[in-house]
Write an enzyme that holds these catalytic residues in place. Structure first.
Site, mmCIF file in Angstrom:
data_model
loop_
_atom_site.group_PDB
_atom_site.id
_atom_site.type_symbol
_atom_site.label_atom_id
_atom_site.label_comp_id
_atom_site.label_asym_id
_atom_site.label_seq_id
_atom_site.Cartn_x
_atom_site.Cartn_y
_atom_site.Cartn_z
ATOM 1 N N GLU A 168 0.857 -1.176 0.000
ATOM 2 C CA GLU A 168 0.000 0.000 0.000
ATOM 3 C C GLU A 168 0.900 1.235 0.000
ATOM 4 O O GLU A 168 1.820 1.325 0.835
ATOM 5 C CB GLU A 168 -0.913 0.032 1.228
ATOM 6 C CG GLU A 168 -1.850 1.237 1.218
ATOM 7 C CD GLU A 168 -2.755 1.328 2.431
ATOM 8 O OE1 GLU A 168 -3.538 2.295 2.499
ATOM 9 O OE2 GLU A 168 -2.679 0.438 3.302
ATOM 10 N N ARG A 184 5.779 -13.271 9.986
ATOM 11 C CA ARG A 184 6.694 -12.130 10.022
ATOM 12 C C ARG A 184 7.960 -12.526 10.762
ATOM 13 O O ARG A 184 7.933 -13.342 11.681
ATOM 14 C CB ARG A 184 6.066 -10.945 10.772
ATOM 15 C CG ARG A 184 4.905 -10.280 10.059
ATOM 16 C CD ARG A 184 4.410 -9.127 10.914
ATOM 17 N NE ARG A 184 3.253 -8.477 10.345
ATOM 18 C CZ ARG A 184 3.302 -7.475 9.472
ATOM 19 N NH1 ARG A 184 4.470 -7.019 9.069
ATOM 20 N NH2 ARG A 184 2.195 -6.933 8.998
ATOM 21 N N LYS A 236 3.941 0.996 10.301
ATOM 22 C CA LYS A 236 3.968 2.234 9.523
ATOM 23 C C LYS A 236 3.442 3.410 10.346
ATOM 24 O O LYS A 236 3.930 4.531 10.226
ATOM 25 C CB LYS A 236 3.142 2.078 8.246
ATOM 26 C CG LYS A 236 3.834 1.304 7.143
ATOM 27 C CD LYS A 236 2.985 1.318 5.883
ATOM 28 C CE LYS A 236 3.639 0.564 4.753
ATOM 29 N NZ LYS A 236 2.794 0.548 3.550
#
Length: 562
Positions: free
Chosen positions: A38, A265, A275
């Site tokens: 994104e 992850r 983020k």
């Protein structure tokens, strides 16, 4: 493009899935992967692992890989981030087959939504977000139907059209899929697939007033691009059921059906990759920007002097797994240290200088000595470094008194100056506060390195780096360290901001050999005995600026053991 790893190794579980699909008859020429960020921030190390996974699969299977921007939230996305993502992927050594955007498919997604409404599988809901959350129930209590769940398709179509045309304020209506309000998977309880956002989009402008939710856009975009394996991180495992339900509504058996699979992850110690939190560090000026060399962003690592090869090596070393775990940042530092050892030219710089006067060296005389650039590179190349009567050495490299285990310079002791002569400390000069301002030494004129004399072969235990004061160039050295003082700053009971390392940046005036006046931005170097540095983009001909990439040794291991 990055080279495929040639050394044999065991498959990771994602590769095993692909191998099983191929063995079951899936055509190899139908394999296609994608990296779908994104554009609402800069890429970080977590993204680097996903990039290396997807593009690495493309290399292994000779399959195309798309770069797709998941641009469905115009309030957070900017062209700046699109440009940065492109730059980072290419810098890592990869090239995509097609550059795609979720916004490329806004019309198809809308048309499919209309189809769902006509089939009675979607409806417009005007409850508030709080009301919708309440009527969804809990994981152990079934939800209750929305009062708008059985509105006729005709009414829903009319409302949806008006939503698209911008007739309603943000949050007034949403479009929900009609699935199962009693599902054990909360995500299947009539999820929202469109919301009203009266915001200008960085690509489509003001054309749209409704934007698809991630779950609706993602799987259908995979289908439109004919992605064979859609690889996501583990938090998307509960979304897989919804991913498949949405595909069921549009799937044509003559086309490839994407398969979502999840991997864990790999969290990095002393780092955050949220983020939202990274943006907070930037906007509240805890760091100097997204490319601050203390940031875990790819642009920050690049500015700090990390190489694409070192990041790819790190991603390959930590591998792909089904469970999350914490990777010590020392492994990342090892990877860049190992890579730069092979590539970086050796130079001399002094960060904390103290003056050395060679009292028996002729005043006004200078020599240009030969010094090797990098002993790891064949054939060996050399440069010239100036030598004179007055030098700088590191303050830590001298003690007035020291025991037998101290092999640097001490009163009455000898050391070799790198590529130069053996010197002996005879006396010191101090200021009124008792600080040493000069070290007076004598040198052996027959001991010059490489001269072939008997004295040049004489062994002394210490070798020091140095710079000639008359020729030294003043430079700004930015000494970076880990941004956080604890391994998991975002898992503390209080704010992660309380664990910012106050010593994460020190700025000092360094003195460097004159060969560095031609160094270019991004060039990496080894400051001998100190660490690896790179030329910062702020550097100019009038003012050189160097960033410390990593030390020659893992100093944090020593700190942890004390």
């Amino acid at each position: 493009m990055a080279e495929e790893i040639k050394e044999p190794r065991a498959n990771n579980f994602i590769e095993n899935i692909i191998e099983e699909d191929l063995a079951a008859g899936f055509p190899a020429n139908a394999l296609r992967f994608r990296f779908p960020p994104e554009p609402n921030g800069y890429l970080h190390l977590g993204h680097a692992s996903s990039i290396c996974l997807n593009f690495g699969l493309g290399l292994r299977y000779n399959a195309p890989v798309n770069l797709r921007f998941d641009d469905t939230n115009p309030s957070k996305e900017e062209q700046e981030y699109v440009d940065a993502i492109r730059r980072d992927v290419q810098w890592l050594g990869f090239q995509w087959d097609k550059e795609c955007y979720a916004s490329d498919y806004f019309q198809e997604l809308y048309d499919w939504a209309v189809m769902l409404i006509k089939q009675g599988k979607a409806y417009v809901d005007k409850q508030t977000s709080e009301e919708i959350a309440a009527q969804k129930g809990t994981p152990t209590v079934a939800g209750t139907d929305s009062p708008y769940r059985n509105t006729s398709p005709e009414e829903n179509l009319a409302l949806f059209e008006r939503m698209k045309n911008g007739e309603f304020a943000n949050g007034t209506y949403v479009l929900r899929a009609k699935i199962d309000m009693a599902s054990a998977n909360m995500l299947m309880r009539d999820p929202i697939i469109y919301r009203i956002m009266n915001a200008s989009h960085h690509r489509t402008g003001d054309k749209w007033h409704i934007y698809p939710m991630y779950d609706w856009a993602h799987g259908e975009s995979d289908y439109l691009e004919q992605i064979s394996h859609s690889l996501c991180t583990l938090e998307f495992l509960p979304h897989r059921e919804l991913y498949d339900w949405f595909l069921d509504q549009v799937y044509d058996s003559t086309r490839t059906r994407p398969k979502q699979r999840e991997f864990a992850r790999r969290n990095l110690s002393h780092t955050i990759v949220s983020k939202r939190k990274l943006l907070q560090l930037v906007t509240e000026n805890y760091v100097a920007g997204w490319d601050d060399p203390r940031m875990p962003t790819i642009s920050g690592l690049r500015r700090r002097g990390y190489t694409p090869e070192s990041i790819r090596k790190f991603a390959d070393t930590i591998g792909i797994a089904k469970r999350e775990n914490l990777i010590d940042v020392s492994l990342l530092e090892f990877c860049v240290r190992e890579d730069l050892n092979k590539k970086a030219n050796r130079v001399m710089a002094v960060l904390d200088p103290v003056k050395v006067v060679i009292t028996n060296y002729p005043e006004g005389q200078e020599e240009w000595l030969e010094a090797e650039n990098n002993p790891e590179v064949t054939p060996m190349t050399y440069r010239k470094v100036p030598f004179g009567r007055e030098l700088y050495i590191e303050r830590d490299d001298f003690r007035e008194e020291a025991d037998k285990k101290y092999f640097r310079l001490k009163l009455g002791g000898e050391v070799r100056l790198k590529n130069a002569y053996i010197i002996k400390a005879e006396s010191v000069v101090k200021d009124a506060e008792g600080n040493i301002t000069e070290i007076h030494c004598t040198y052996d004129p027959d001991s010059r390195s490489g001269s072939g004399t008997e004295a040049s072969m004489r062994k002394v235990k210490g070798t020091l780096h140095w710079v000639s004061i008359a020729h030294a160039v003043a430079a700004e050295a930015r000494l970076y360290d880990r941004l956080f003082t604890v391994p998991e700053p975002d898992r503390q009971e209080d704010s992660f901001l309380n664990y910012i390392n106050p010593e994460s940046l020190k700025v000092v005036t360094a003195y460097v050999e004159p060969s560095l006046t031609t160094a270019k931005a991004g060039e990496t170097l080894q400051f001998q005995r100190l660490g690896y540095f790179c030329v910062d983009p702020d550097s100019t001909a009038e003012k050189l600026v160097f960033n410390k990439t990593v030390g020659l040794k893992d100093t944090w291991e020593k700190i942890k053991s004390e």
